[in-house]
Design a protein around this motif. Structure first.
Motif, PDB file in Angstrom:
ATOM      1  N   ARG A  90       0.827  -1.200   0.000  1.00  0.00           N
ATOM      2  CA  ARG A  90       0.000   0.000   0.000  1.00  0.00           C
ATOM      3  C   ARG A  90       0.865   1.255   0.000  1.00  0.00           C
ATOM      4  N   HIS A  91       2.163   1.081   0.214  1.00  0.00           N
ATOM      5  CA  HIS A  91       3.095   2.200   0.203  1.00  0.00           C
ATOM      6  C   HIS A  91       3.571   2.414  -1.234  1.00  0.00           C
ATOM      7  N   GLU A  92       3.110   3.458  -1.884  1.00  0.00           N
ATOM      8  CA  GLU A  92       3.540   3.720  -3.243  1.00  0.00           C
ATOM      9  C   GLU A  92       4.979   4.219  -3.288  1.00  0.00           C
ATOM     10  N   ARG A  93       5.418   4.817  -2.192  1.00  0.00           N
ATOM     11  CA  ARG A  93       6.784   5.321  -2.118  1.00  0.00           C
ATOM     12  C   ARG A  93       7.348   4.980  -0.744  1.00  0.00           C
ATOM     13  N   PRO A  94       7.789   3.733  -0.540  1.00  0.00           N
ATOM     14  CA  PRO A  94       8.242   3.321   0.792  1.00  0.00           C
ATOM     15  C   PRO A  94       9.547   4.000   1.181  1.00  0.00           C
ATOM     16  N   ALA A  95       9.825   3.966   2.471  1.00  0.00           N
ATOM     17  CA  ALA A  95      10.996   4.658   2.999  1.00  0.00           C
ATOM     18  C   ALA A  95      12.264   3.821   2.914  1.00  0.00           C
ATOM     19  N   LEU A  96      12.180   2.581   2.490  1.00  0.00           N
ATOM     20  CA  LEU A  96      13.360   1.719   2.426  1.00  0.00           C
ATOM     21  C   LEU A  96      13.223   0.714   1.290  1.00  0.00           C
ATOM     22  N   THR A  97      14.342   0.290   0.757  1.00  0.00           N
ATOM     23  CA  THR A  97      14.392  -0.778  -0.243  1.00  0.00           C
ATOM     24  C   THR A  97      15.620  -1.631   0.051  1.00  0.00           C
ATOM     25  N   GLY A  98      15.653  -2.830  -0.514  1.00  0.00           N
ATOM     26  CA  GLY A  98      16.797  -3.707  -0.328  1.00  0.00           C
ATOM     27  C   GLY A  98      16.392  -5.077   0.168  1.00  0.00           C
ATOM     28  N   VAL A  99      17.365  -5.793   0.702  1.00  0.00           N
ATOM     29  CA  VAL A  99      17.166  -7.146   1.221  1.00  0.00           C
ATOM     30  C   VAL A  99      17.368  -7.116   2.735  1.00  0.00           C
ATOM     31  N   TYR A 100      16.440  -7.735   3.448  1.00  0.00           N
ATOM     32  CA  TYR A 100      16.414  -7.607   4.903  1.00  0.00           C
ATOM     33  C   TYR A 100      16.135  -8.941   5.596  1.00  0.00           C
ATOM     34  N   ALA A 101      16.658  -9.065   6.812  1.00  0.00           N
ATOM     35  CA  ALA A 101      16.177 -10.095   7.732  1.00  0.00           C
ATOM     36  C   ALA A 101      14.931  -9.526   8.393  1.00  0.00           C
ATOM     37  N   VAL A 102      13.826 -10.269   8.299  1.00  0.00           N
ATOM     38  CA  VAL A 102      12.539  -9.774   8.806  1.00  0.00           C
ATOM     39  C   VAL A 102      11.842 -10.889   9.574  1.00  0.00           C
ATOM     40  N   LYS A 103      10.772 -10.516  10.225  1.00  0.00           N
ATOM     41  CA  LYS A 103       9.854 -11.498  10.802  1.00  0.00           C
ATOM     42  C   LYS A 103       8.487 -11.294  10.164  1.00  0.00           C
ATOM     43  N   LEU A 104       7.928 -12.334   9.599  1.00  0.00           N
ATOM     44  CA  LEU A 104       6.573 -12.298   9.058  1.00  0.00           C
ATOM     45  C   LEU A 104       5.668 -12.986  10.069  1.00  0.00           C
ATOM     46  N   ASP A 105       4.820 -12.220  10.708  1.00  0.00           N
ATOM     47  CA  ASP A 105       3.954 -12.739  11.776  1.00  0.00           C
ATOM     48  C   ASP A 105       4.750 -13.563  12.784  1.00  0.00           C
ATOM     49  N   GLY A 106       5.927 -13.040  13.131  1.00  0.00           N
ATOM     50  CA  GLY A 106       6.757 -13.680  14.142  1.00  0.00           C
ATOM     51  C   GLY A 106       7.689 -14.748  13.631  1.00  0.00           C
TER      52      GLY A 106
ATOM     53  N   ASN B 146      10.848 -16.205  11.402  1.00  0.00           N
ATOM     54  CA  ASN B 146      12.108 -15.762  10.815  1.00  0.00           C
ATOM     55  C   ASN B 146      12.034 -15.833   9.290  1.00  0.00           C
ATOM     56  N   SER B 147      12.428 -14.749   8.630  1.00  0.00           N
ATOM     57  CA  SER B 147      12.267 -14.657   7.183  1.00  0.00           C
ATOM     58  C   SER B 147      13.343 -13.759   6.589  1.00  0.00           C
ATOM     59  N   VAL B 148      13.460 -13.797   5.268  1.00  0.00           N
ATOM     60  CA  VAL B 148      14.298 -12.868   4.520  1.00  0.00           C
ATOM     61  C   VAL B 148      13.410 -12.236   3.451  1.00  0.00           C
ATOM     62  N   ALA B 149      13.565 -10.928   3.248  1.00  0.00           N
ATOM     63  CA  ALA B 149      12.655 -10.211   2.352  1.00  0.00           C
ATOM     64  C   ALA B 149      13.421  -9.346   1.375  1.00  0.00           C
ATOM     65  N   ASN B 150      12.863  -9.222   0.191  1.00  0.00           N
ATOM     66  CA  ASN B 150      13.354  -8.270  -0.798  1.00  0.00           C
ATOM     67  C   ASN B 150      12.256  -7.245  -1.071  1.00  0.00           C
ATOM     68  N   LEU B 151      12.604  -5.987  -0.910  1.00  0.00           N
ATOM     69  CA  LEU B 151      11.684  -4.896  -1.214  1.00  0.00           C
ATOM     70  C   LEU B 151      12.318  -4.072  -2.330  1.00  0.00           C
ATOM     71  N   GLY B 152      11.757  -4.196  -3.537  1.00  0.00           N
ATOM     72  CA  GLY B 152      12.364  -3.501  -4.662  1.00  0.00           C
ATOM     73  C   GLY B 152      11.654  -3.782  -5.967  1.00  0.00           C
ATOM     74  N   VAL B 153      12.409  -3.639  -7.069  1.00  0.00           N
ATOM     75  CA  VAL B 153      11.818  -3.699  -8.410  1.00  0.00           C
ATOM     76  C   VAL B 153      12.297  -4.896  -9.229  1.00  0.00           C
ATOM     77  N   ARG B 154      13.064  -5.805  -8.621  1.00  0.00           N
ATOM     78  CA  ARG B 154      13.542  -7.022  -9.290  1.00  0.00           C
ATOM     79  C   ARG B 154      14.270  -6.705 -10.606  1.00  0.00           C
ATOM     80  N   PRO B 155      15.397  -6.013 -10.572  1.00  0.00           N
ATOM     81  CA  PRO B 155      16.073  -5.608 -11.806  1.00  0.00           C
ATOM     82  C   PRO B 155      16.638  -6.767 -12.628  1.00  0.00           C
ATOM     83  N   THR B 156      16.957  -7.898 -11.972  1.00  0.00           N
ATOM     84  CA  THR B 156      17.561  -9.011 -12.709  1.00  0.00           C
ATOM     85  C   THR B 156      16.591  -9.654 -13.685  1.00  0.00           C
TER      86      THR B 156
END
Length: 298
Positions: free
Chosen positions: A208-224, A226-236
């Motif tokens: 829902r964020h059209e212009r988020p405050a961060l991009t990149g690859v992160y260690a995250v928690k999805l509903d608690g 352990n996960s890894v996430a990519n937030l971006g435009v998939r250039p490859t």
């Protein structure tokens, strides 16, 4: 919590009203809402919040508006968690922007919302050309509470400071300013299934964020979890025009489609980059997963 997506035409129950954009719900916002609840209880009023959609800067200058920290849904969730009884989502449009401070006070705050007490930050401005200030509320004889800024490490806590921390990968600093890890939430939707083909299935979280405050690859928690996430435009893989949040939940393969999930950003692994083909991308994803596992072992 009762939610109004417009300003009611008839007078409501008398309320204590906090006004602001509340983007990110940082420590300063939290202090304001805590004072709102205390004031409402002391004066036997309904606790209410007025926020604006879109952000006024998005309305006046969408190309240069700041990155969004919170979607409207996320803001409403924060208000509910804080114990707010009523929220007014005020549609920011040309008609509202043209109201003088006096028209805003009389037509909206008094006649429509029946506000008895007003709570704002000490730098709050409102009305056409931002001409209104806390002095206008005092002259209108409101019970006014103007909260001073909240400082941390000698500097003001603000949405701008949170955005700066996120943009530079300083997630710990952002979490201190927010009082919690920075997060996004959204519904898991179907994607191109590329992650599954590469051996790393991902949950594609609708942004829902059209212009988020961060991009990149992160260690995250999805509903608690352990996960890894990519937030971006998939250039490859050719790139996309709209940012995507793709989350690989470690050691988990259940179906998440259609679920509304909560993603907490805990540690930045790297910036998003373009690789020479899918094999190189697959190799890097494996390294990212190991980096995330190492982070969660600490």
């Amino acid at each position: 919590m009762q939610i109004f997506r417009h300003i009611p035409t008839q007078q409501q129950q008398p309320c204590a009203l906090a006004i602001g954009n509340f983007d990110g719900m940082h420590l300063g916002h939290q202090a304001l809402l805590q004072k709102l609840n205390e004031t409402a209880k002391a004066l036997n009023l309904t606790s209410a919040v007025m926020t604006f959609e879109p952000h006024p800067r998005e309305f006046f200058a969408p190309e240069t508006a700041p990155a969004r920290l919170s979607s409207l849904r996320e803001k409403l969730e924060h208000f509910a968690e804080a114990g707010v009884e009523t929220t007014y989502v005020c549609r920011f449009n040309r008609r509202l922007a043209k109201l003088t401070p006096q028209e805003f006070i009389q037509n909206i705050l008094r006649d429509s919302l029946n506000a008895q007490a007003i709570l704002v930050g000490d730098d709050f401005r409102f009305g056409a050309m931002r001409a209104g200030s806390v002095l206008d509320f005092l002259e209108a004889k409101f019970n006014l509470i103007s909260l001073p800024q909240v400082d941390l490490d000698g500097a003001r806590v603000s949405s701008t400071r949170v955005r700066s921390a996120l943009a530079t990968g300083a997630l710990h600093e952002a979490s201190v300013l927010l009082g919690r890890p920075y997060s996004m939430s959204g519904k898991v939707v179907h994607g191109a299934k590329l992650g599954r083909q590469l051996g790393f299935p991902t949950a594609n979280v609708h942004m829902r964020h059209e212009r988020p405050a961060l991009t990149g690859v992160y260690a995250v928690k999805l509903d608690g979890m352990n996960s890894v996430a990519n937030l971006g435009v998939r250039p490859t893989v050719g790139g996309i025009s709209k940012l995507m949040l793709e989350v690989n939940v470690l050691d988990f393969n259940a179906d998440l489609y259609g679920k509304h999930v909560h993603v907490e950003f805990l540690h930045k692994i790297r910036d998003e980059q373009k690789f020479d083909g899918l094999d190189a991308l697959k190799t890097q994803i494996a390294l990212d997963v190991e980096s995330a596992r190492d982070f969660f072992k600490k």
